[in-house]
Scaffold this motif. Structure first.
Motif, PDB file in Angstrom:
ATOM      1  N   LEU A  28       0.837  -1.147  -0.108  1.00 37.34           N
ATOM      2  CA  LEU A  28      -0.110  -0.043   0.058  1.00 37.34           C
ATOM      3  C   LEU A  28       0.744   1.270   0.036  1.00 37.34           C
ATOM      4  N   GLY A  29       1.838   1.389   0.836  1.00 43.10           N
ATOM      5  CA  GLY A  29       2.817   2.214   0.929  1.00 43.10           C
ATOM      6  C   GLY A  29       3.470   2.592  -0.310  1.00 43.10           C
ATOM      7  N   ILE A  30       4.028   1.763  -1.015  1.00 38.10           N
ATOM      8  CA  ILE A  30       4.595   1.640  -2.416  1.00 38.10           C
ATOM      9  C   ILE A  30       3.726   2.381  -3.522  1.00 38.10           C
ATOM     10  N   SER A  31       2.712   1.659  -3.308  1.00 36.93           N
ATOM     11  CA  SER A  31       1.479   2.072  -4.263  1.00 36.93           C
ATOM     12  C   SER A  31       1.174   3.358  -4.308  1.00 36.93           C
ATOM     13  N   LEU A  32       0.813   3.767  -2.959  1.00 40.54           N
ATOM     14  CA  LEU A  32       0.345   5.260  -2.767  1.00 40.54           C
ATOM     15  C   LEU A  32       1.619   6.142  -3.413  1.00 40.54           C
ATOM     16  N   ALA A  33       3.111   6.156  -2.918  1.00 43.64           N
ATOM     17  CA  ALA A  33       3.889   6.942  -3.628  1.00 43.64           C
ATOM     18  C   ALA A  33       4.164   6.868  -4.967  1.00 43.64           C
ATOM     19  N   VAL A  35       1.624   6.340  -7.109  1.00 41.59           N
ATOM     20  CA  VAL A  35       0.619   7.231  -7.660  1.00 41.59           C
ATOM     21  C   VAL A  35       0.794   8.545  -7.578  1.00 41.59           C
ATOM     22  N   VAL A  36       1.270   9.041  -6.567  1.00 42.27           N
ATOM     23  CA  VAL A  36       1.674  10.538  -6.233  1.00 42.27           C
ATOM     24  C   VAL A  36       2.691  10.935  -7.173  1.00 42.27           C
ATOM     25  N   VAL A  37       3.555  10.238  -7.418  1.00 41.20           N
ATOM     26  CA  VAL A  37       4.836  10.719  -8.204  1.00 41.20           C
ATOM     27  C   VAL A  37       4.173  10.622  -9.825  1.00 41.20           C
ATOM     28  N   LEU A  38       3.238   9.554 -10.229  1.00 40.99           N
ATOM     29  CA  LEU A  38       2.712   9.491 -11.189  1.00 40.99           C
ATOM     30  C   LEU A  38       1.847  10.716 -11.672  1.00 40.99           C
ATOM     31  N   PHE A  39       1.104  11.070 -10.726  1.00 43.89           N
ATOM     32  CA  PHE A  39       0.035  12.420 -11.061  1.00 43.89           C
ATOM     33  C   PHE A  39       0.988  13.491 -10.943  1.00 43.89           C
ATOM     34  N   ALA A  40       2.158  13.555 -10.246  1.00 44.10           N
ATOM     35  CA  ALA A  40       2.865  14.828 -10.277  1.00 44.10           C
ATOM     36  C   ALA A  40       3.467  15.069 -11.577  1.00 44.10           C
ATOM     37  N   ILE A  41       3.832  13.721 -12.253  1.00 46.58           N
ATOM     38  CA  ILE A  41       4.399  13.707 -13.770  1.00 46.58           C
ATOM     39  C   ILE A  41       3.259  14.251 -14.571  1.00 46.58           C
TER      40      ILE A  41
END
Length: 48
Positions: A28-33, A35-41
């Motif tokens: 869950l932690g890695i997936s959340l991270a 997703v945040v990076v993907l949305f920032a890109i």
């Protein structure tokens, strides 16, 4: 009708026949991270 026998009590670990690994929190932690990076890109590309 009630039986005169005592019911056997088992612990939670015995009932599920083993221990559960704690991998879920890492997934869950890695997936959340990610997703945040993907949305920032995506935001950075769309803002240009």
């Amino acid at each position: 009708m009630m039986s005169n026998e005592r019911q056997e009590q088992v612990t939670t670990t015995e009932a599920r026949a083993g221990v559960t690994p704690h991998m879920t929190r890492y997934v869950l932690g890695i997936s959340l991270a990610l997703v945040v990076v993907l949305f920032a890109i995506i935001y950075a590309i769309a803002a240009t």
